[in-house]
Write an enzyme that holds these catalytic residues in place. Sequence first.
Site, PDB file in Angstrom:
ATOM      1  N   ARG A   1       0.660 -26.366   5.609  1.00  0.00           N
ATOM      2  CA  ARG A   1       1.273 -25.183   6.217  1.00  0.00           C
ATOM      3  C   ARG A   1       2.656 -24.904   5.664  1.00  0.00           C
ATOM      4  NH1 ARG A   1      -1.562 -22.769  10.284  1.00  0.00           N
ATOM      5  NH2 ARG A   1       0.146 -21.330  10.510  1.00  0.00           N
TER       6      ARG A   1
ATOM      7  N   SER B   1       1.556 -13.587   7.466  1.00  0.00           N
ATOM      8  CA  SER B   1       1.354 -13.980   6.067  1.00  0.00           C
ATOM      9  C   SER B   1       0.021 -13.432   5.580  1.00  0.00           C
ATOM     10  CB  SER B   1       1.438 -15.491   5.875  1.00  0.00           C
ATOM     11  OG  SER B   1       0.967 -16.184   6.983  1.00  0.00           O
TER      12      SER B   1
ATOM     13  N   THR C   1       7.214 -13.248  21.825  1.00  0.00           N
ATOM     14  CA  THR C   1       6.467 -14.409  22.348  1.00  0.00           C
ATOM     15  C   THR C   1       7.248 -15.708  22.141  1.00  0.00           C
ATOM     16  OG1 THR C   1       5.255 -14.722  20.305  1.00  0.00           O
ATOM     17  CG2 THR C   1       4.228 -13.317  21.953  1.00  0.00           C
TER      18      THR C   1
ATOM     19  N   PHE D   1       7.637 -15.816  14.791  1.00  0.00           N
ATOM     20  CA  PHE D   1       7.422 -16.831  13.752  1.00  0.00           C
ATOM     21  C   PHE D   1       6.343 -16.456  12.746  1.00  0.00           C
ATOM     22  CE2 PHE D   1       8.823 -19.175  17.618  1.00  0.00           C
ATOM     23  CZ  PHE D   1      10.098 -19.470  17.149  1.00  0.00           C
TER      24      PHE D   1
ATOM     25  N   GLY E   1       2.851  -8.867  13.929  1.00  0.00           N
ATOM     26  CA  GLY E   1       2.508 -10.196  13.430  1.00  0.00           C
ATOM     27  C   GLY E   1       1.354 -10.086  12.455  1.00  0.00           C
ATOM     28  N   GLY E   2       0.665 -11.205  12.246  1.00  0.00           N
ATOM     29  CA  GLY E   2      -0.432 -11.237  11.280  1.00  0.00           C
ATOM     30  C   GLY E   2      -1.794 -11.243  11.958  1.00  0.00           C
ATOM     31  N   ASP E   3      -2.803 -11.669  11.207  1.00  0.00           N
ATOM     32  CA  ASP E   3      -4.173 -11.679  11.730  1.00  0.00           C
ATOM     33  C   ASP E   3      -4.321 -12.577  12.956  1.00  0.00           C
ATOM     34  OD1 ASP E   3      -5.163  -9.941   9.812  1.00  0.00           O
ATOM     35  OD2 ASP E   3      -5.611 -11.543   8.398  1.00  0.00           O
TER      36      ASP E   3
ATOM     37  N   ASN F   1      -0.623 -17.933  22.125  1.00  0.00           N
ATOM     38  CA  ASN F   1      -1.509 -17.488  23.219  1.00  0.00           C
ATOM     39  C   ASN F   1      -0.808 -16.848  24.408  1.00  0.00           C
ATOM     40  OD1 ASN F   1      -3.917 -18.058  21.947  1.00  0.00           O
ATOM     41  ND2 ASN F   1      -3.774 -20.228  22.492  1.00  0.00           N
TER      42      ASN F   1
HETATM   43  N1  ATP Z   1       6.137 -17.713  19.741  1.00  0.00           N
HETATM   44  C1  ATP Z   1       5.149 -18.317  19.097  1.00  0.00           C
HETATM   45  N2  ATP Z   1       5.242 -19.606  18.707  1.00  0.00           N
HETATM   46  C2  ATP Z   1       4.263 -20.213  18.028  1.00  0.00           C
HETATM   47  N3  ATP Z   1       3.098 -19.611  17.687  1.00  0.00           N
HETATM   48  C3  ATP Z   1       2.945 -18.333  18.038  1.00  0.00           C
HETATM   49  C4  ATP Z   1       3.956 -17.634  18.754  1.00  0.00           C
HETATM   50  N4  ATP Z   1       3.512 -16.370  18.968  1.00  0.00           N
HETATM   51  C5  ATP Z   1       2.293 -16.303  18.423  1.00  0.00           C
HETATM   52  N5  ATP Z   1       1.944 -17.463  17.870  1.00  0.00           N
HETATM   53  C6  ATP Z   1       0.701 -17.833  17.133  1.00  0.00           C
HETATM   54  O1  ATP Z   1       1.005 -17.852  15.751  1.00  0.00           O
HETATM   55  C7  ATP Z   1      -0.207 -17.695  15.020  1.00  0.00           C
HETATM   56  C8  ATP Z   1       0.046 -17.056  13.677  1.00  0.00           C
HETATM   57  O2  ATP Z   1       0.638 -15.825  13.884  1.00  0.00           O
HETATM   58  P1  ATP Z   1       0.553 -14.567  12.932  1.00  0.00           P
HETATM   59  O3  ATP Z   1      -0.820 -14.230  12.672  1.00  0.00           O
HETATM   60  O4  ATP Z   1       1.426 -13.541  13.554  1.00  0.00           O
HETATM   61  O5  ATP Z   1       1.303 -15.046  11.622  1.00  0.00           O
HETATM   62  P2  ATP Z   1       0.811 -15.539  10.218  1.00  0.00           P
HETATM   63  O6  ATP Z   1       2.009 -16.042   9.505  1.00  0.00           O
HETATM   64  O7  ATP Z   1       0.038 -14.497   9.525  1.00  0.00           O
HETATM   65  O8  ATP Z   1      -0.149 -16.660  10.621  1.00  0.00           O
HETATM   66  P3  ATP Z   1      -0.979 -17.710   9.818  1.00  0.00           P
HETATM   67  O9  ATP Z   1      -0.225 -18.969  10.076  1.00  0.00           O
HETATM   68  O10 ATP Z   1      -2.298 -17.667  10.526  1.00  0.00           O
HETATM   69  O11 ATP Z   1      -1.019 -17.286   8.399  1.00  0.00           O
HETATM   70  C9  ATP Z   1      -1.093 -16.865  15.913  1.00  0.00           C
HETATM   71  O12 ATP Z   1      -2.351 -17.476  15.999  1.00  0.00           O
HETATM   72  C10 ATP Z   1      -0.404 -16.829  17.269  1.00  0.00           C
HETATM   73  O13 ATP Z   1      -1.280 -17.268  18.290  1.00  0.00           O
HETATM   74  C1  6CM Z   2     -10.444 -17.172  -9.208  1.00  0.00           C
HETATM   75  C2  6CM Z   2      -9.876 -16.258  -8.223  1.00  0.00           C
HETATM   76  C3  6CM Z   2     -10.332 -16.583  -6.845  1.00  0.00           C
HETATM   77  C4  6CM Z   2      -9.907 -15.533  -5.881  1.00  0.00           C
HETATM   78  C5  6CM Z   2     -10.704 -15.625  -4.631  1.00  0.00           C
HETATM   79  C6  6CM Z   2     -10.485 -14.432  -3.817  1.00  0.00           C
HETATM   80  C7  6CM Z   2     -11.371 -14.392  -2.623  1.00  0.00           C
HETATM   81  C8  6CM Z   2     -10.642 -13.645  -1.597  1.00  0.00           C
HETATM   82  C9  6CM Z   2     -11.447 -13.359  -0.381  1.00  0.00           C
HETATM   83  C10 6CM Z   2     -10.508 -13.269   0.760  1.00  0.00           C
HETATM   84  C11 6CM Z   2     -11.220 -13.002   2.019  1.00  0.00           C
HETATM   85  C12 6CM Z   2     -10.284 -12.985   3.158  1.00  0.00           C
HETATM   86  C13 6CM Z   2     -11.004 -12.606   4.383  1.00  0.00           C
HETATM   87  C14 6CM Z   2     -10.111 -12.612   5.563  1.00  0.00           C
HETATM   88  C15 6CM Z   2      -9.791 -13.689   6.205  1.00  0.00           C
HETATM   89  C16 6CM Z   2      -8.931 -13.653   7.422  1.00  0.00           C
HETATM   90  O1  6CM Z   2      -9.698 -13.407   8.537  1.00  0.00           O
HETATM   91  C17 6CM Z   2      -8.262 -14.990   7.677  1.00  0.00           C
HETATM   92  C18 6CM Z   2      -7.170 -14.789   8.682  1.00  0.00           C
HETATM   93  O2  6CM Z   2      -6.112 -14.113   8.104  1.00  0.00           O
HETATM   94  N1  6CM Z   2      -7.708 -15.547   6.484  1.00  0.00           N
HETATM   95  C19 6CM Z   2      -8.082 -16.726   6.069  1.00  0.00           C
HETATM   96  O3  6CM Z   2      -8.905 -17.388   6.622  1.00  0.00           O
HETATM   97  C20 6CM Z   2      -7.446 -17.232   4.806  1.00  0.00           C
HETATM   98  C21 6CM Z   2      -8.509 -17.852   3.914  1.00  0.00           C
HETATM   99  C22 6CM Z   2      -8.510 -17.231   2.578  1.00  0.00           C
HETATM  100  C23 6CM Z   2      -9.606 -17.813   1.756  1.00  0.00           C
HETATM  101  C24 6CM Z   2      -9.468 -17.487   0.283  1.00  0.00           C
END
Ligand code: ATP
Ligand code: 6CM
Length: 598
Positions: free
Chosen positions: A310, A246, A176, A146, A201-203, A180
């Site tokens: 979201r 994302s 998954t 997801f 996946g992502g962060d 978690n």
């Molecule tokens: N099968 C699952 N169902 C729901 N959530 C999950 C599943 N597997 C992992 N996750 C959770 O989904 C969250 C987001 O995942 P991920 O970082 O891969 O995607 P993302 O789109 O970048 O996330 P975000 O919503 O933080 O932008 C993670 O914190 C993870 O714990």
């Molecule tokens: C006028 C123009 C304004 C542009 C501002 C740009 C500033 C960008 C700084 C971005 C810093 C991101 C640091 C990383 C954060 C990640 O650990 C975390 C998890 O993915 N992302 C967020 O919390 C997502 C939260 C993102 C906050 C912006």
Amino acid sequence: MSFVRKGERYFRMESDLTLESSLWVENKRYRAVLTGWHFRWTELDKKNRDKRTISVPVSEVVGVEEGRVEILPQKSVEDTDKDFTVFYVKRCSNGGSHGLLWRLGRTQFSCLSRVLRDQWTKHLKAALKTHSPLRPKRLLVFINPFGGKKKGREIYHSLVSPLFELAGISSHVIVTERANQARDHLLKKDLTGFNGVVCVGGDGMFSEILHGLIGRTQQEAGLCEDDPTVTLQPCPLHIGIIPAGSTDCVCFATVGVIDPVTSALHIIIGDSQPLDVCSVHQTSALVRYSVSLLGYGFYGDVLAESEKHRWMGPLRYDYSGTVVYLSNRSYAGVVQYLPADPVLSSPRDRTRCLAGCSVCSRSTERLFPNSSDSGSLYSSYHSQYNNDSEGEWVSVEGRFRCVSLTCMSSSNPRSPLGLSPSAHLADGTGDLILVWDTHPLGFLKFLYRHTSSQDQFDLPFVEVHRVKAVRFSLPPDKEEDSFAEREGQSNDEERGYTDTASRNGSQQHLAEKGAAREPTKRQKTANSFLCGVCCSKAPAVSVWNCDGEILPSTEILSRVHGQLVRLYARGIEDGAAVQDYREESDKRERSCYGTSLN
Ligand SMILES: Nc1ncnc2c1ncn2[C@@H]1O[C@H](COP(=O)(O)OP(=O)(O)OP(=O)(O)O)[C@@H](O)[C@H]1O
Ligand SMILES: CCCCCCCCCCCCC/C=C/[C@@H](O)[C@H](CO)NC(=O)CCCCC
Ligand SMILES: [Ca+2]
């Protein structure tokens, strides 16, 4: 050295790992040489005055197969007994931006005899074993189906898995079913036989893996994660990130591009990038770990706001950023920090931590003093706290737009140089960025500079410190029930920079930074406009954004643990530097680096 007669030609073997002979590629004759570290082939055409050489470091050879092999679009093998195929890392430019895309290069060679072909495949495979000790053989892969655009499974099966197969890596894949699950698996299940863990996946997904692996390692070492003074044990398993979220900030900041194939190739060749990790504690209990952003104020508010939206997907951060910016908030706080040794580096030295960074290498030598080879890296881990004298804590108090701690640059597509462009991935320190309360246009300038190469720290209301630890607390009158207050109530305090100086407990500090000066008429107009847009009642406390998760506590202590984990990455490769290297070696031996210049 021995010369072996085969047919009418000779080939040369100087040792077990070196080999030289003629080889044919598409009917052209080449002189091919395998030395310990490089595999090179040069066209032997008389007209080829430039003597173009293709040179591939052995460490970047992905695989060697007998016959004429293709793997894309699907695997096919033409089993000819005088041919072999070499797959290797090939670099592509990334449209001028930092970080290089890696692709799978492939060359099919023909030999004069089967014996010679067998010699080549045997020597190349042996050289691979010798020069790439960290190449994984078995990986545990977690896919978040997801994450991001929900393409994790597709990305893994179509782009990554065929490469792992080619490289002879076996993987155990878990898709998954809940948040978690990956963390819990790593904390409890048998991990014997795995060399690394891959997260697709992502962060957020990376953070799960990080927590699972750090927790498991401390459990096994009998160490208490809650104690902020404990020197944690580095994790023995490497982490690979296949970006499919994302926000893929950790991948971008450690590889330089967000590209599943590039990341898969870094995993395959066993690249190894140590990474600092911040532990975050509240009253002697571990709250979470962070690598990219521990942020209070603006970044906390953006995350809290974005949770309500979201459904917007990644766009929610832009939307929430605008809403939070317009709400024009600042927060009172006491920040204490433990400065790092200023002799080693500075957050304003305008250097960048790139692949092969010397500051990080020196830190490796300090942390692992007796390890000459990477195999013994962890056995000689040097305590970071017991042997250093801790130094003196510095304390500042006032109102802040944001307080951020990052132990890497946190570069990401939104901000290509990141929150702290000169921060290091593995130097055992973090950068503390204090943005004092200021007028809205000033803060906008600060934010905007993140999107360009302009120095965001060169502003009178911004300071940055290289630190080993940070403590944040509320001023005495705001201590009680801070989280509840944020959730339910608000106070009557008016916001805005005009009252900053009078409320600030750190007048001298502000005066030095110039933030306490009177606003200009233009600034006043902008401020009253923006304050008209914003809510008049705002909470007195913000929340902490810890790598994209909201923390349940306001008062925290964070400590940087140098090189606590290792990623299958090598840091950002500077396109210009690789180009320089290429030109240098071109001059020297008219070669190119892992790819043909033709
Ligand atoms: N099968 C699952 N169902 C729901 N959530 C999950 C599943 N597997 C992992 N996750 C959770 O989904 C969250 C987001 O995942 P991920 O970082 O891969 O995607 P993302 O789109 O970048 O996330 P975000 O919503 O933080 O932008 C993670 O914190 C993870 O714990
Ligand atoms: C006028 C123009 C304004 C542009 C501002 C740009 C500033 C960008 C700084 C971005 C810093 C991101 C640091 C990383 C954060 C990640 O650990 C975390 C998890 O993915 N992302 C967020 O919390 C997502 C939260 C993102 C906050 C912006
Ligand atoms: Ca660091």
